[in-house]
Design a protein around this motif. Structure first.
Motif, PDB file in Angstrom:
ATOM      1  N   PHE A  67      19.938 -35.580   1.125  1.00 45.11           N
ATOM      2  CA  PHE A  67      19.334 -35.644  -0.108  1.00 45.11           C
ATOM      3  C   PHE A  67      18.463 -34.067  -0.108  1.00 45.11           C
ATOM      4  O   PHE A  67      18.907 -33.155  -0.066  1.00 45.11           O
ATOM      5  CB  PHE A  67      18.444 -36.957  -0.363  1.00 45.11           C
ATOM      6  CG  PHE A  67      19.093 -37.846   0.083  1.00 45.11           C
ATOM      7  CD1 PHE A  67      20.070 -38.567  -1.006  1.00 45.11           C
ATOM      8  CD2 PHE A  67      19.114 -38.895   1.244  1.00 45.11           C
ATOM      9  CE1 PHE A  67      20.667 -39.820  -1.087  1.00 45.11           C
ATOM     10  CE2 PHE A  67      19.811 -40.127   1.186  1.00 45.11           C
ATOM     11  CZ  PHE A  67      20.606 -40.539   0.223  1.00 45.11           C
ATOM     12  N   ALA A  68      17.223 -34.448  -0.456  1.00 43.34           N
ATOM     13  CA  ALA A  68      16.270 -33.169  -0.893  1.00 43.34           C
ATOM     14  C   ALA A  68      15.182 -33.153   0.279  1.00 43.34           C
ATOM     15  O   ALA A  68      14.143 -32.682   0.304  1.00 43.34           O
ATOM     16  CB  ALA A  68      15.449 -33.330  -2.006  1.00 43.34           C
ATOM     17  N   GLY A  69      15.876 -33.583   1.704  1.00 41.50           N
ATOM     18  CA  GLY A  69      14.968 -33.533   2.804  1.00 41.50           C
ATOM     19  C   GLY A  69      13.719 -34.285   2.572  1.00 41.50           C
ATOM     20  O   GLY A  69      13.755 -35.495   2.273  1.00 41.50           O
ATOM     21  N   PHE A  70      12.523 -33.676   2.944  1.00 40.12           N
ATOM     22  CA  PHE A  70      11.442 -34.696   2.823  1.00 40.12           C
ATOM     23  C   PHE A  70      11.052 -34.583   1.279  1.00 40.12           C
ATOM     24  O   PHE A  70       9.825 -35.280   1.021  1.00 40.12           O
ATOM     25  CB  PHE A  70      10.181 -33.877   3.685  1.00 40.12           C
ATOM     26  CG  PHE A  70      10.326 -34.229   5.192  1.00 40.12           C
ATOM     27  CD1 PHE A  70      11.381 -34.780   5.613  1.00 40.12           C
ATOM     28  CD2 PHE A  70       9.453 -33.883   6.072  1.00 40.12           C
ATOM     29  CE1 PHE A  70      11.566 -35.052   6.980  1.00 40.12           C
ATOM     30  CE2 PHE A  70       9.593 -34.003   7.317  1.00 40.12           C
ATOM     31  CZ  PHE A  70      10.650 -34.828   7.834  1.00 40.12           C
ATOM     32  N   GLU A  71      11.334 -33.826   0.516  1.00 42.13           N
ATOM     33  CA  GLU A  71      11.114 -33.961  -0.991  1.00 42.13           C
ATOM     34  C   GLU A  71      11.772 -34.909  -1.840  1.00 42.13           C
ATOM     35  O   GLU A  71      11.739 -35.113  -2.820  1.00 42.13           O
ATOM     36  CB  GLU A  71      11.268 -32.575  -1.540  1.00 42.13           C
ATOM     37  CG  GLU A  71      10.447 -31.574  -0.915  1.00 42.13           C
ATOM     38  CD  GLU A  71       8.894 -31.744  -1.247  1.00 42.13           C
ATOM     39  OE1 GLU A  71       8.510 -32.310  -2.358  1.00 42.13           O
ATOM     40  OE2 GLU A  71       8.186 -31.578  -0.190  1.00 42.13           O
ATOM     41  N   THR A  72      12.825 -35.789  -1.234  1.00 40.06           N
ATOM     42  CA  THR A  72      13.549 -36.662  -1.693  1.00 40.06           C
ATOM     43  C   THR A  72      12.471 -38.122  -2.348  1.00 40.06           C
ATOM     44  O   THR A  72      11.565 -38.217  -1.677  1.00 40.06           O
ATOM     45  CB  THR A  72      14.597 -37.430  -0.562  1.00 40.06           C
ATOM     46  OG1 THR A  72      15.332 -36.376  -0.055  1.00 40.06           O
ATOM     47  CG2 THR A  72      15.306 -38.344  -1.059  1.00 40.06           C
ATOM     48  N   GLU A  73      12.991 -38.036  -3.546  1.00 36.08           N
ATOM     49  CA  GLU A  73      12.260 -39.033  -4.145  1.00 36.08           C
ATOM     50  C   GLU A  73      12.754 -40.563  -3.861  1.00 36.08           C
ATOM     51  O   GLU A  73      13.891 -40.918  -3.680  1.00 36.08           O
ATOM     52  CB  GLU A  73      12.632 -39.067  -5.800  1.00 36.08           C
ATOM     53  CG  GLU A  73      11.894 -37.843  -6.423  1.00 36.08           C
ATOM     54  CD  GLU A  73      10.559 -37.932  -6.619  1.00 36.08           C
ATOM     55  OE1 GLU A  73       9.834 -38.871  -6.750  1.00 36.08           O
ATOM     56  OE2 GLU A  73       9.805 -36.729  -6.513  1.00 36.08           O
ATOM     57  N   LEU A  74      11.541 -41.563  -3.517  1.00 39.73           N
ATOM     58  CA  LEU A  74      11.877 -42.899  -3.078  1.00 39.73           C
ATOM     59  C   LEU A  74      11.695 -43.692  -4.396  1.00 39.73           C
ATOM     60  O   LEU A  74      10.855 -43.317  -5.200  1.00 39.73           O
ATOM     61  CB  LEU A  74      11.174 -43.081  -1.896  1.00 39.73           C
ATOM     62  CG  LEU A  74      11.347 -42.438  -0.658  1.00 39.73           C
ATOM     63  CD1 LEU A  74      10.392 -42.934   0.271  1.00 39.73           C
ATOM     64  CD2 LEU A  74      12.951 -42.767  -0.230  1.00 39.73           C
ATOM     65  N   GLU A  75      12.352 -44.839  -4.470  1.00 43.63           N
ATOM     66  CA  GLU A  75      12.121 -45.902  -5.165  1.00 43.63           C
ATOM     67  C   GLU A  75      11.812 -47.122  -4.577  1.00 43.63           C
ATOM     68  O   GLU A  75      12.206 -47.334  -3.401  1.00 43.63           O
ATOM     69  CB  GLU A  75      13.434 -46.041  -6.253  1.00 43.63           C
ATOM     70  CG  GLU A  75      13.652 -44.451  -7.020  1.00 43.63           C
ATOM     71  CD  GLU A  75      14.978 -44.832  -7.865  1.00 43.63           C
ATOM     72  OE1 GLU A  75      15.415 -46.269  -7.878  1.00 43.63           O
ATOM     73  OE2 GLU A  75      15.100 -44.006  -8.568  1.00 43.63           O
ATOM     74  N   ASP A  76      11.180 -48.093  -5.419  1.00 40.81           N
ATOM     75  CA  ASP A  76      10.663 -49.449  -4.796  1.00 40.81           C
ATOM     76  C   ASP A  76      11.894 -50.112  -4.453  1.00 40.81           C
ATOM     77  O   ASP A  76      12.918 -49.841  -5.144  1.00 40.81           O
ATOM     78  CB  ASP A  76      10.242 -50.255  -5.941  1.00 40.81           C
ATOM     79  CG  ASP A  76       8.866 -49.820  -6.224  1.00 40.81           C
ATOM     80  OD1 ASP A  76       8.040 -49.332  -5.218  1.00 40.81           O
ATOM     81  OD2 ASP A  76       8.227 -50.256  -7.092  1.00 40.81           O
ATOM     82  N   GLY A  77      11.978 -50.543  -3.275  1.00 36.28           N
ATOM     83  CA  GLY A  77      13.146 -51.388  -2.598  1.00 36.28           C
ATOM     84  C   GLY A  77      14.090 -50.327  -1.772  1.00 36.28           C
ATOM     85  O   GLY A  77      15.120 -50.798  -1.087  1.00 36.28           O
ATOM     86  N   ASP A  78      14.056 -49.018  -1.677  1.00 32.94           N
ATOM     87  CA  ASP A  78      14.780 -48.236  -0.785  1.00 32.94           C
ATOM     88  C   ASP A  78      14.262 -48.611   0.678  1.00 32.94           C
ATOM     89  O   ASP A  78      13.459 -49.106   0.920  1.00 32.94           O
ATOM     90  CB  ASP A  78      14.244 -46.684  -0.876  1.00 32.94           C
ATOM     91  CG  ASP A  78      15.107 -46.123  -2.179  1.00 32.94           C
ATOM     92  OD1 ASP A  78      15.938 -47.062  -3.047  1.00 32.94           O
ATOM     93  OD2 ASP A  78      14.633 -45.013  -2.632  1.00 32.94           O
ATOM     94  N   ARG A  79      15.205 -48.224   1.628  1.00 31.44           N
ATOM     95  CA  ARG A  79      15.337 -48.493   2.807  1.00 31.44           C
ATOM     96  C   ARG A  79      15.033 -47.262   3.549  1.00 31.44           C
ATOM     97  O   ARG A  79      15.894 -46.150   3.360  1.00 31.44           O
ATOM     98  CB  ARG A  79      16.572 -49.528   3.386  1.00 31.44           C
ATOM     99  CG  ARG A  79      16.971 -50.519   2.999  1.00 31.44           C
ATOM    100  CD  ARG A  79      18.013 -51.305   3.416  1.00 31.44           C
ATOM    101  NE  ARG A  79      19.280 -50.429   3.740  1.00 31.44           N
ATOM    102  CZ  ARG A  79      20.082 -50.194   2.918  1.00 31.44           C
ATOM    103  NH1 ARG A  79      20.210 -50.679   1.802  1.00 31.44           N
ATOM    104  NH2 ARG A  79      20.849 -49.242   3.404  1.00 31.44           N
TER     105      ARG A  79
END
Length: 156
Positions: free
Chosen positions: A133-145
């Motif tokens: 993805f974008a490394g540590f800049e990856t956007e997370l969303e509610d419910g992601d694992r």
């Protein structure tokens, strides 16, 4: 004006607006809003991380939306940063037993120092390594694992 001209004009206006929206940088208010947003993810831990955290799975809520925000908050609550994150290139590289070819096949991207894991440790988002993805800049969303992986290794 004909109906065809009106449709063409509306389409051009929509396309111009969409182009402008994608080019304009986010304003500071959007960045502040993202930083103050709470995100809840499911954290799965394996190996040594599981031992240190005390469970194999937990729900975790943090401020922000990026993997970096999650890791900073999680590491404040659980002392597992040194086991997962490499601060230098030497910390991220294992000597191995096989020589590395000079010309590796495919595209090999390396995260910058401080944004990579130690040898054998991994951070996954929904089953894929964060580097995809974008490394540590990856956007997370509610419910992601988010999986924090540092396996047990035994040698005979």
């Amino acid at each position: 004006m004909t109906a065809e001209t009106t449709q063409t004009s509306a389409r051009e206006t929509r396309e111009t607006r969409e182009t402008r929206e994608t080019r304009e940088p986010r304003n500071a208010q959007d960045e502040t809003s993202r930083a103050n947003r709470q995100t809840t993810v499911t954290v799965r831990c394996t190996g040594h991380v599981r031992n240190a955290v005390g469970t194999h799975e937990l729900e975790y809520t943090f401020e922000g939306t990026r993997l970096r925000d999650f890791l900073e908050a999680f590491f404040d609550d659980y002392d597992v940063e040194e086991m997962l994150i490499a601060e230098t290139e030497a910390d991220a590289t294992h000597s191995g037993w096989a020589p590395v070819p000079d010309d590796l096949p495919g595209t090999w991207r390396k995260n910058p120092e401080g944004d990579q894991t130690r040898p054998f440790a991994r951070v996954c988002i929904n089953g894929r390594f964060n580097e995809h993805f974008a490394g540590f800049e990856t956007e997370l969303e509610d419910g992601d694992r988010v999986a924090l992986i540092y396996p047990f290794m035994f040698c005979c």
